[in-house]
Design an enzyme around this catalytic site. Structure first.
Site, short mmCIF file in Angstrom:
data_model
loop_
_atom_site.label_atom_id
_atom_site.label_comp_id
_atom_site.label_asym_id
_atom_site.label_seq_id
_atom_site.Cartn_x
_atom_site.Cartn_y
_atom_site.Cartn_z
CB CYS A 65 -2.00 10.10 1.98
SG CYS A 65 -1.89 10.93 3.56
CD GLU A 111 2.72 5.84 6.89
OE1 GLU A 111 1.60 5.72 6.37
OE2 GLU A 111 3.11 5.14 7.83
P1 NAP Z 1 6.46 10.21 -5.22
O1 NAP Z 1 6.27 10.47 -6.68
O2 NAP Z 1 6.54 8.78 -4.83
O3 NAP Z 1 7.75 10.99 -4.76
C1 NAP Z 1 8.21 10.99 -3.42
C2 NAP Z 1 9.73 11.06 -3.38
O4 NAP Z 1 10.25 9.78 -3.73
C3 NAP Z 1 10.32 12.04 -4.39
O5 NAP Z 1 11.42 12.66 -3.78
C4 NAP Z 1 10.75 11.16 -5.53
O6 NAP Z 1 11.88 11.70 -6.15
C5 NAP Z 1 11.16 9.88 -4.81
N1 NAP Z 1 11.02 8.69 -5.64
C6 NAP Z 1 9.87 8.25 -6.21
N2 NAP Z 1 10.10 7.09 -6.84
C7 NAP Z 1 11.40 6.79 -6.66
C8 NAP Z 1 12.24 5.69 -7.07
N3 NAP Z 1 11.76 4.69 -7.79
N4 NAP Z 1 13.52 5.71 -6.70
C9 NAP Z 1 14.03 6.74 -5.98
N5 NAP Z 1 13.29 7.80 -5.56
C10 NAP Z 1 12.00 7.82 -5.90
O7 NAP Z 1 5.33 10.84 -4.32
P2 NAP Z 1 4.60 12.25 -4.37
O8 NAP Z 1 5.10 13.06 -5.47
O9 NAP Z 1 4.65 12.91 -3.04
O10 NAP Z 1 3.12 11.73 -4.67
C11 NAP Z 1 2.03 11.71 -3.81
C12 NAP Z 1 1.77 10.33 -3.28
O11 NAP Z 1 2.15 10.34 -1.93
C13 NAP Z 1 0.32 9.92 -3.29
O12 NAP Z 1 0.21 8.59 -3.69
C14 NAP Z 1 -0.12 10.08 -1.85
O13 NAP Z 1 -1.19 9.27 -1.46
C15 NAP Z 1 1.14 9.75 -1.13
N6 NAP Z 1 1.16 10.32 0.20
C16 NAP Z 1 1.08 9.48 1.28
C17 NAP Z 1 1.04 10.00 2.56
C18 NAP Z 1 0.95 9.10 3.75
O14 NAP Z 1 1.13 9.59 4.85
N7 NAP Z 1 0.68 7.83 3.59
C19 NAP Z 1 1.10 11.39 2.75
C20 NAP Z 1 1.20 12.22 1.64
C21 NAP Z 1 1.23 11.66 0.36
P3 NAP Z 1 11.89 12.05 -7.69
O15 NAP Z 1 10.58 12.72 -8.02
O16 NAP Z 1 13.06 12.93 -7.80
O17 NAP Z 1 12.05 10.73 -8.39
#
Ligand code: NAP
Length: 478
Positions: free
Chosen positions: A269, A232
């Protein structure tokens, strides 16, 4: 709070323990699963004051919002308990043998579903309860009969550990194996990479950024044995205000929208990042009210300094794009610990369609108005976005060919189409669909919110001429 970087050996031990008990949990009864889910919900309630205090310190989201999120998370856990008890995890279709079926009769066939096995669950930063350790992905995976290994989000490590401890105590209290819920931590990409690559992980549920989700989705597909990756991701959630809506309610709608853009400091999101307006006096009234309302909105610190940096960079990119006019410039200080100020900008349909960078989510309180001159342009603007969690369509009450075209395009690009209200706030119910076409999610035919989320972790198996003992299990895996 120090974030532990769990070693590959620790991740391996956690996942193999989870795989070891996966068959036991797959066979568990609806009653056992429901008792666990309800006990987890109660534990959140009992510890709510402590949990909210820790969450408020780590996320700046404020206690009212965090109490509300605990309520939603409990509701979700209890809801999955009811759903499993109603038999949905064991639902099957059954076709008796038929001697007359061409060409030579057909055997008895039952189509049942079996749990996939250990699920790796990546918590999101912005919903420290509802999309974290005991959030919807964990609830739906446990309800489906799968153990879970959580990748804690580094934005709220102390809270993740507290909720994990609490959950482990509940699991022990029910006489169940501790390995039903594991947790790994790490502030870099290594821990998540190791987890997704582990051969015993059977599926991944990810909530987070497009960049992170897309990287892990590629990894899941590049494994020797690729696995399902339910990602997501981010979304810009366009709101289309048709003339019928603006003619009578321009100001009220602008006020409602301003509150939605500001909700959670825009770190949601489903935050509305784009508004499509027909050129004209009503659009101008709407735009002026939206700008004035946003200017006055209080904001708070963002979830992490990195998010503030990314927000500032996104705003600079937006406001520096040729053809974009600034209506509210936000703050110029670029202090990563200061609350951001809301940002509002305007462009034309032509510029928007021709500039892919404008289609990207800016995570935070920023919104772009796109002025259009025809229904064709609305359809093309939505088409350029390609995929979104939501599209909101105001003023679509009359059944006209133009309204139908816009509504059709909205359903083609979104998982949820709203005909009133604002996209922030996602009800947990059976009819919910949270997940739209790429880039909103990696599996748009599944949902991560609502009770159908459980389906993601079950794989169909046809049992042909099953023995009586197996048929008697009525869909409960053996
Ligand atoms: P994020 O920066 O992608 O981090 C989420 C998790 O993924 C963290 O544990 C991060 O760990 C890990 N991660 C990120 N990139 C990685 C990679 N290349 N390899 C391995 N692990 C990786 O997301 P966020 O901090 O929660 O940022 C918010 C985003 O989430 C926004 O874009 C928002 O729209 C989206 N979101 C979507 C929904 C939905 O339901 N669609 C709901 C809430 C939020 P590390 O930080 O340790 O790397």
């Amino acid at each position: 709070m120090q974030i532990q970087d769990h070693s590959a050996a620790h991740i391996h031990t956690t996942v193999t323990a989870s795989a070891y008990i996966a068959d036991d949990w797959a066979q568990s009864s609806a009653r056992t699963r429901a008792l666990l889910l309800r006990a987890l919900a109660s534990a959140l309630d009992i510890e709510r004051e402590t949990l909210v205090r820790i969450a408020a310190e780590e996320t700046s989201l404020g206690s009212a919002r965090l109490h509300g999120e605990i309520d939603r998370t409990r509701f979700q856990l209890n809801g999955f308990a009811d759903y499993v008890e109603a038999g949905h995890a064991f639902a099957l279709t059954d076709d008796p043998a038929l001697a007359e079926a061409p060409p030579a009769g057909r055997p008895h066939l039952s189509r049942v579903r079996i749990p996939l096995g250990p699920v790796a669950m990546f918590s999101a930063s912005n919903f420290p309860f509802a999309f974290s350790v005991l959030g919807g992905d964990t609830a739906s995976a446990l309800a489906a009969g799968c153990p879970v290994v959580v990748k804690a989000h580094p934005g709220h490590p102390k809270l993740s550990r507290k909720v994990f401890e609490l959950a482990r105590a509940v699991i022990a209290g029910q006489g169940l194996s501790a390995a039903l819920l594991g947790m790994v931590e790490g502030a870099g990409i290594e821990v998540g990479t190791e987890l997704v690559n582990h051969p015993d992980i059977a599926a991944v549920a990810f909530t987070g950024s497009f960049k992170g989700g897309a990287a892990l989705w590629r990894l899941a597909n590049a494994r020797a044995r690729p696995i399902a990756f339910y990602g997501e991701l981010g979304s810009i959630n366009p709101v289309v205000a048709l003339p019928a809506a603006l003619a009578t309610q321009a100001q009220a709608l602008a006020q409602t929208l301003a509150a939605s853009i500001e909700f959670g400091c825009g770190q949601v999101c489903t935050s509305p990042g784009l508004v499509v307006l027909f050129e004209g006096a009503d659009a101008q009234r709407f735009e002026d009210t939206l700008r004035d309302e946003l200017r006055e909105k209080p904001t708070h610190r963002m979830l992490t300094p990195a998010m503030k940096r990314t927000f500032d960079a996104g705003v600079a990119r937006l406001l520096g794009t040729p053809g974009v006019q600034t209506l509210l410039a936000g703050s110029a200080d670029h202090d990563e610990t200061a609350p951001p100020r809301p940002v509002l900008a305007r462009t034309s349909a032509k510029h928007f369609i021709a500039t892919p960078a404008l289609h990207e989510e800016i995570f935070g309180p920023a919104c772009l108005i796109v002025r259009v001159g025809s229904t064709d342009e609305i359809v093309d603007v939505l088409g350029a976005i390609g995929g979104s969690l939501t599209v909101t369509l105001w003023g679509a009450d009359e059944d006209t060919p133009d309204v139908r075209r816009v509504a059709r395009r909205a359903t083609q690009i979104a998982g949820r189409v709203l005909f009133s209200g604002v996209p922030t706030g996602v009800a947990v119910t059976r009819s919910q669909q949270h997940g739209g076409p790429w880039p909103a999610s990696t599996q748009p035919f599944t949902t991560s919110v609502g009770y159908e989320a459980l389906e993601r972790f079950l794989r169909p198996v046809a049992l042909q001429s099953a023995p009586a003992w197996l048929s008697a299990r009525a869909g409960q895996p053996c």
